[in-house]
Design a protein around this motif. Structure first.
Motif, mmCIF file in Angstrom:
data_model
loop_
_atom_site.group_PDB
_atom_site.id
_atom_site.type_symbol
_atom_site.label_atom_id
_atom_site.label_comp_id
_atom_site.label_asym_id
_atom_site.label_seq_id
_atom_site.Cartn_x
_atom_site.Cartn_y
_atom_site.Cartn_z
ATOM 1 N N ALA A 1 0.771 -1.286 0.040
ATOM 2 C CA ALA A 1 -0.102 -0.145 0.031
ATOM 3 C C ALA A 1 0.889 1.357 -0.056
ATOM 4 O O ALA A 1 0.107 2.545 -0.499
ATOM 5 N N ASN A 2 2.054 1.048 0.711
ATOM 6 C CA ASN A 2 2.813 2.509 0.991
ATOM 7 C C ASN A 2 3.716 3.003 -0.600
ATOM 8 O O ASN A 2 3.376 3.904 -1.176
ATOM 9 N N ILE A 3 3.933 2.066 -1.387
ATOM 10 C CA ILE A 3 4.256 1.585 -2.860
ATOM 11 C C ILE A 3 3.470 2.673 -3.652
ATOM 12 O O ILE A 3 3.238 3.631 -4.735
ATOM 13 N N ARG A 4 1.722 1.647 -3.611
ATOM 14 C CA ARG A 4 0.684 2.607 -4.675
ATOM 15 C C ARG A 4 0.447 3.954 -3.750
ATOM 16 O O ARG A 4 -0.216 4.874 -4.831
ATOM 17 N N HIS B 1 0.361 9.516 -5.415
ATOM 18 C CA HIS B 1 0.793 11.182 -5.617
ATOM 19 C C HIS B 1 2.617 11.358 -6.662
ATOM 20 O O HIS B 1 2.282 12.724 -7.643
ATOM 21 N N VAL B 2 2.830 10.432 -7.053
ATOM 22 C CA VAL B 2 4.085 11.354 -8.084
ATOM 23 C C VAL B 2 3.498 11.255 -9.690
ATOM 24 O O VAL B 2 3.401 12.528 -9.925
ATOM 25 N N LEU B 3 2.297 10.862 -9.189
ATOM 26 C CA LEU B 3 2.222 10.657 -11.132
ATOM 27 C C LEU B 3 1.527 11.056 -11.185
ATOM 28 O O LEU B 3 0.541 11.951 -11.614
ATOM 29 N N THR B 4 -0.354 11.443 -10.353
ATOM 30 C CA THR B 4 -1.242 12.394 -10.083
ATOM 31 C C THR B 4 -0.770 13.630 -9.935
ATOM 32 O O THR B 4 -1.142 14.658 -11.257
ATOM 33 N N ARG B 5 0.362 13.990 -9.383
ATOM 34 C CA ARG B 5 0.858 15.550 -9.640
ATOM 35 C C ARG B 5 1.844 15.596 -11.093
ATOM 36 O O ARG B 5 1.546 16.861 -11.695
ATOM 37 N N GLU B 6 1.816 14.618 -12.781
ATOM 38 C CA GLU B 6 2.537 15.104 -13.467
ATOM 39 C C GLU B 6 1.083 14.617 -14.177
ATOM 40 O O GLU B 6 1.837 14.684 -15.636
ATOM 41 N N GLY B 7 -0.112 14.522 -13.756
ATOM 42 C CA GLY B 7 -1.381 14.896 -14.655
ATOM 43 C C GLY B 7 -1.874 13.740 -15.137
ATOM 44 O O GLY B 7 -2.345 13.579 -15.751
ATOM 45 N N TYR B 8 -1.111 12.415 -14.786
ATOM 46 C CA TYR B 8 -1.390 11.374 -15.042
ATOM 47 C C TYR B 8 -2.068 10.735 -13.816
ATOM 48 O O TYR B 8 -3.251 11.398 -12.775
ATOM 49 N N LEU B 9 -4.200 9.888 -14.971
ATOM 50 C CA LEU B 9 -4.807 9.653 -13.972
ATOM 51 C C LEU B 9 -4.249 8.393 -12.948
ATOM 52 O O LEU B 9 -3.417 7.473 -14.537
ATOM 53 N N VAL B 10 -4.991 7.903 -11.672
ATOM 54 C CA VAL B 10 -4.061 6.582 -11.277
ATOM 55 C C VAL B 10 -4.850 5.449 -11.463
ATOM 56 O O VAL B 10 -6.017 5.597 -10.517
ATOM 57 N N GLN B 11 -4.832 4.455 -11.615
ATOM 58 C CA GLN B 11 -6.185 3.202 -11.038
ATOM 59 C C GLN B 11 -5.213 1.929 -10.041
ATOM 60 O O GLN B 11 -4.326 1.751 -10.807
ATOM 61 N N GLU B 12 -5.002 1.737 -8.939
ATOM 62 C CA GLU B 12 -4.611 0.567 -8.551
ATOM 63 C C GLU B 12 -5.315 -0.113 -8.140
ATOM 64 O O GLU B 12 -6.633 -0.573 -8.105
ATOM 65 N N ALA B 13 -4.741 -1.468 -7.388
ATOM 66 C CA ALA B 13 -4.395 -2.825 -7.235
ATOM 67 C C ALA B 13 -4.138 -3.606 -6.341
ATOM 68 O O ALA B 13 -2.546 -3.086 -7.000
ATOM 69 N N ALA B 14 -4.137 -3.857 -5.534
ATOM 70 C CA ALA B 14 -3.589 -5.183 -4.882
ATOM 71 C C ALA B 14 -3.192 -5.906 -4.856
ATOM 72 O O ALA B 14 -1.897 -6.851 -4.505
ATOM 73 N N ASP B 15 -3.073 -6.851 -6.073
ATOM 74 C CA ASP B 15 -2.991 -7.753 -6.318
ATOM 75 C C ASP B 15 -3.027 -7.868 -8.062
ATOM 76 O O ASP B 15 -4.042 -7.195 -8.387
ATOM 77 N N GLY B 16 -2.961 -9.058 -9.103
ATOM 78 C CA GLY B 16 -3.664 -9.212 -10.165
ATOM 79 C C GLY B 16 -4.553 -9.506 -10.568
ATOM 80 O O GLY B 16 -5.331 -8.652 -11.365
ATOM 81 N N VAL B 17 -5.236 -9.936 -9.641
ATOM 82 C CA VAL B 17 -6.405 -10.514 -10.444
ATOM 83 C C VAL B 17 -7.768 -8.886 -9.861
ATOM 84 O O VAL B 17 -8.893 -8.599 -11.084
#
Length: 225
Positions: free
Chosen positions: A11-14, A19-35
């Motif tokens: 969760a810390n990496i996500r 934070h880093v990607l949103t600051r650069e103007g990207y939209l971010v979708q997160e998943a905790a596992d491959g499924v």
């Protein structure tokens, strides 16, 4: 706006990458596992995936292979392993790049931007219609791993409209672009082919719509994000 999938069970990496990607103007979708990542890929239009190798349920190598078989997007693998054999496995599964933890967020950004530039050049024959990919070079339309084949003129007509979403094309323009300037038959052949394309892609009305502009022609409109 580009949408990036971050798949990592930490969760810390996500949080850091969001934070880093949103600051650069990207939209971010997160998943905790491959499924969960697969589910997001099926539901969202994703432009690039950042994938951790060590994840529960479906690891990053399996996820990378799934993405490479079903989607035409860049993949960056993240791993704590530095052995050459582990990197070899990643590239064999289809990753575009490989970054070892711990890493500098700025380095990840450089690699993401480089991959977007590379894919922009390499995918000139690829047109995305949300969940669909039109491959002009191979005359294929892909929905994930499924390949849809159309008669040549229907394919060319859809590809022409899809290449310029929102642009209005007159019937005469479409005749010249798809059938050629020496075509001498009725322009209403465009209407017939549009009708067939609409019927074929009725299940994809949530992705795009071909709108009739009365007395002039047609335009393709993207729907959703």
């Amino acid at each position: 706006m580009k949408k990036i999938l971050v798949s990592d069970d930490d969760a810390n990496i996500r949080t850091l990458l969001r934070h880093v990607l949103t600051r650069e103007g990207y939209l971010v979708q997160e998943a905790a596992d491959g499924v969960k990542a697969v589910k997001l890929l099926q539901e969202e239009r994703i432009d690039l995936a950042v994938v951790d190798v060590m994840m529960p349920h479906m690891d990053g190598l399996e996820l990378c292979q799934y993405i490479r078989e079903a989607y035409d997007i860049p993949v960056i693998l993240l791993t704590a392993r530095q052995q050459l054999s582990d990197k070899e496995q990643g590239y064999m599964r289809g990753t575009d790049d490989y970054l070892t933890k711990p890493f500098e967020p700025d380095e990840l950004l450089f690699r993401i931007k480089a991959l977007f530039r590379r894919y922009s050049v390499a995918s000139g024959d690829i047109i995305r219609l949300n969940s669909l990919l039109i491959d002009r070079k191979n005359y294929e339309i892909r929905d994930g791993a499924e390949i849809l084949l159309l008669p040549a003129k229907e394919f060319e007509l859809l590809a022409q409209l899809a290449q310029y979403p929102g642009r209005l094309f007159s019937r005469s323009e479409l005749i010249e672009l798809v059938w050629g300037a020496d075509y001498t038959k009725d322009e209403r052949t465009v209407d017939v082919h549009i009708k067939r394309v609409r019927e074929r892609f009725a299940p994809y009305q949530g992705d795009f719509n071909i709108r009739t502009v009365r007395g002039i022609g047609y335009k393709l409109e993207l729907i959703g994000p």
